[in-house]
Write a protein that holds these residues in place. Sequence first.
Motif, mmCIF file in Angstrom:
data_model
loop_
_atom_site.group_PDB
_atom_site.id
_atom_site.type_symbol
_atom_site.label_atom_id
_atom_site.label_comp_id
_atom_site.label_asym_id
_atom_site.label_seq_id
_atom_site.Cartn_x
_atom_site.Cartn_y
_atom_site.Cartn_z
ATOM 1 N N MET A 1 -9.137 18.436 15.266
ATOM 2 C CA MET A 1 -8.622 17.071 15.172
ATOM 3 C C MET A 1 -7.436 16.894 16.120
ATOM 4 N N GLY A 2 -7.185 15.645 16.510
ATOM 5 C CA GLY A 2 -6.071 15.335 17.381
ATOM 6 C C GLY A 2 -4.758 15.333 16.638
ATOM 7 N N HIS A 3 -3.689 14.858 17.305
ATOM 8 C CA HIS A 3 -2.377 14.892 16.694
ATOM 9 C C HIS A 3 -2.321 13.951 15.494
ATOM 10 N N PRO A 4 -1.410 14.198 14.567
ATOM 11 C CA PRO A 4 -1.410 13.469 13.289
ATOM 12 C C PRO A 4 -1.087 11.987 13.454
ATOM 13 N N PHE A 5 -1.604 11.208 12.524
ATOM 14 C CA PHE A 5 -1.272 9.792 12.401
ATOM 15 C C PHE A 5 -1.141 9.498 10.909
ATOM 16 N N TYR A 6 0.063 9.122 10.491
ATOM 17 C CA TYR A 6 0.350 8.894 9.078
ATOM 18 C C TYR A 6 0.607 7.404 8.880
ATOM 19 N N ILE A 7 -0.231 6.777 8.059
ATOM 20 C CA ILE A 7 -0.108 5.353 7.779
ATOM 21 C C ILE A 7 0.003 5.144 6.274
ATOM 22 N N THR A 8 0.872 4.220 5.879
ATOM 23 C CA THR A 8 1.064 3.926 4.458
ATOM 24 C C THR A 8 1.049 2.421 4.243
ATOM 25 N N THR A 9 0.603 2.023 3.067
ATOM 26 C CA THR A 9 0.866 0.671 2.595
ATOM 27 C C THR A 9 2.119 0.723 1.727
ATOM 28 N N ALA A 10 2.645 -0.453 1.404
ATOM 29 C CA ALA A 10 3.627 -0.488 0.319
ATOM 30 C C ALA A 10 2.911 -0.077 -0.955
ATOM 31 N N ILE A 11 3.617 0.586 -1.851
ATOM 32 C CA ILE A 11 2.992 0.882 -3.141
ATOM 33 C C ILE A 11 3.172 -0.351 -4.038
ATOM 34 N N SER A 12 2.098 -0.745 -4.683
ATOM 35 C CA SER A 12 2.069 -2.018 -5.407
ATOM 36 C C SER A 12 2.749 -1.905 -6.763
ATOM 37 N N TYR A 13 3.461 -2.965 -7.123
ATOM 38 C CA TYR A 13 4.124 -2.992 -8.424
ATOM 39 C C TYR A 13 3.114 -3.464 -9.474
ATOM 40 N N PRO A 14 2.740 -2.601 -10.417
ATOM 41 C CA PRO A 14 1.600 -2.906 -11.284
ATOM 42 C C PRO A 14 1.964 -3.565 -12.613
ATOM 43 N N ASN A 15 2.874 -4.538 -12.579
ATOM 44 C CA ASN A 15 3.145 -5.265 -13.823
ATOM 45 C C ASN A 15 2.142 -6.401 -14.018
ATOM 46 N N GLY A 16 1.241 -6.568 -13.054
ATOM 47 C CA GLY A 16 0.136 -7.514 -13.149
ATOM 48 C C GLY A 16 -1.033 -6.967 -12.361
ATOM 49 N N ARG A 17 -2.165 -7.618 -12.473
ATOM 50 C CA ARG A 17 -3.355 -7.141 -11.765
ATOM 51 C C ARG A 17 -3.262 -7.438 -10.269
ATOM 52 N N PRO A 18 -4.080 -6.755 -9.460
ATOM 53 C CA PRO A 18 -4.044 -6.985 -8.017
ATOM 54 C C PRO A 18 -4.432 -8.420 -7.664
ATOM 55 N N HIS A 19 -3.826 -8.949 -6.597
ATOM 56 C CA HIS A 19 -4.236 -10.245 -6.075
ATOM 57 C C HIS A 19 -4.666 -10.067 -4.618
ATOM 58 N N ILE A 20 -5.057 -11.161 -3.983
ATOM 59 C CA ILE A 20 -5.634 -11.069 -2.650
ATOM 60 C C ILE A 20 -4.643 -10.526 -1.628
ATOM 61 N N GLY A 21 -3.346 -10.733 -1.850
ATOM 62 C CA GLY A 21 -2.349 -10.174 -0.939
ATOM 63 C C GLY A 21 -2.373 -8.655 -0.931
ATOM 64 N N HIS A 22 -2.538 -8.064 -2.111
ATOM 65 C CA HIS A 22 -2.661 -6.601 -2.180
ATOM 66 C C HIS A 22 -3.905 -6.143 -1.419
ATOM 67 N N ALA A 23 -5.005 -6.875 -1.612
ATOM 68 C CA ALA A 23 -6.250 -6.510 -0.942
ATOM 69 C C ALA A 23 -6.116 -6.607 0.570
ATOM 70 N N VAL B 1 -4.427 -18.281 -8.106
ATOM 71 C CA VAL B 1 -4.405 -16.830 -7.915
ATOM 72 C C VAL B 1 -5.825 -16.299 -8.102
ATOM 73 N N VAL B 2 -6.329 -15.612 -7.090
ATOM 74 C CA VAL B 2 -7.724 -15.171 -7.086
ATOM 75 C C VAL B 2 -7.788 -13.650 -7.138
ATOM 76 N N ASP B 3 -8.662 -13.139 -7.994
ATOM 77 C CA ASP B 3 -8.899 -11.703 -8.073
ATOM 78 C C ASP B 3 -9.707 -11.278 -6.846
ATOM 79 N N PRO B 4 -9.216 -10.303 -6.063
ATOM 80 C CA PRO B 4 -9.953 -9.892 -4.872
ATOM 81 C C PRO B 4 -11.335 -9.324 -5.183
ATOM 82 N N LEU B 5 -11.511 -8.763 -6.371
ATOM 83 C CA LEU B 5 -12.831 -8.254 -6.729
ATOM 84 C C LEU B 5 -13.823 -9.396 -6.927
ATOM 85 N N ASP B 6 -13.330 -10.541 -7.392
ATOM 86 C CA ASP B 6 -14.208 -11.712 -7.486
ATOM 87 C C ASP B 6 -14.642 -12.166 -6.098
#
Length: 516
Positions: free
Chosen positions: A1-23, A304-309
């Motif tokens: 493999m080539g040289h490393p590439f480390y990518i992260t998202t923000a970790i989501s605050y789970p006091n509610g269900r995911p919304h489309i912004g998280h998706a 507010v829309v559920d991304p799974l929907d």
Amino acid sequence: MGHPFYITTAISYPNGRPHIGHAYEAIAADAIARFQRQAGRDVRFQTGTDEHGLKMVQTARDRGVEVRALADEMSGYFRAMCDRLAISYDRFIRTTDADHHRASQAIWQAVAEAGDLYLDRYEGWYSVRDEAFYDEKELTEGEGGAKLSPQGTPVTWTAEETWFFRLSKYQQPLLDFYAANPDFIRPEARRNEILRFVEGGLSDLSVSRTSFDWGVAVPGSPGHVMYVWVDALTNYLTGAGYPDGELHYWPADLHLIGKDIVRFHAVYWPAFLMSAGIALPKTVFGHGFLLHRGEKMSKSLGNVVDPLDLAEAFGVDGLRYFLLREVSFGQDGSYSAEAIVTRVNAELANAFGNLAQRTLSFIAKNLGGAFPDAGRAEDADAQLIEEVVVACAGLRAGFTDLLLSQGVEAWLRGVFACNQYIDAQAPWSLRKTDLERMHAVLRTLVRAIRMLAIAILPVVPEGAGRVLDQLGADERDHEAIDDDGWYQRRVDAGATIAPPTPAFPRLELPAETEPA
């Protein structure tokens, strides 16, 4: 493999269900991670949930459940969202993980040893919803004179004994770092906001709480838990192996986050790392918000829309393609059911999907599925391949520079060129008059479609993968690297092309969302 590439998202605050912004954030990060894997990089992709803080305590109390039970339940929804949307993460981290507690306490001790922590009393404004402290000068006035944060969230006056971090000490080092690393904060609008904030002066930051105990315990300071952002930001180091590993993937190449939390990542986080003597990440990219029909999403508006929907209604590939194609990365974007259907049908289903479908169907019907012979080539064939090469290079350039929608737009020009070519060459007419030429045309189309499918794999992995499978592209060749250093899948003479099925079916507008 080539040289490393480390990518992260923000970790989501789970006091509610995911919304489309998280998706949206997860999909964008996944497309970048897949793209970098295609480029031969050794990719580490991390996402997860941020489970500590007062907001979780209050939500659990309101629901009548234990905080840990709430965290377990809600974190599960975010992991399920990632799995449903084909997010190819290497680790789904939770801040309740034991190794993360060790990492958080290790960086705390490193900062303490640098002399950058002191015990004092905090009195000031705090937003529970943002989990953020604000100066009086940053507040705005809401209805009835209520004080609001810059994000429009309620703030309350807080007074308690806390540990403070000497953030003021790092004002000039941060400004020097920004000047030496102009790509550290992107896009430019976010960079300018942070420069103005830091140039305006930095106050020392309260970094522990004593009013609740749901968090990472402060080493050697009974009754104190770390300010939620201290341990939340440290998750990026935890995933890289800190403090026990060799930090093969650090510094992170890209922290992909929402524009509302750039301050935490571009001011507090690099200051913590400077204090601890740890290398700083290379880029913090603050993407924009998704608006529903041009309006900010909120429970009160009922939009507010559920991304799974959305994934159920439009397919995972359809949702991924729309979000990455429609929204100029780094800016706010708007979506609606009608916009998704229109965009996906016009470009993904009709332009690319139909191109692959009618080419492969023609080969299956007229050549028994056998890969076309070389035939008699003409200049138009080489011209098409050159246009497709340029289009795929445009996608690669766009994704390399985090211009995702521009990259997809460049790719689409190659798709349009193929459709113009097939209409002009008319292999259905050549079948009756010139079989050698027909073979050359079909062979050119197969080659072009293969290149286009490989290029768009990071965006629509399921559908593009089906196209490659139907082309008979040998999985064993997927690890072969071409002259440009990009993974390829070959289709060799003598291979059999499978009877095609639509890789990108046309979408229908769900009945309940059809406009009057």
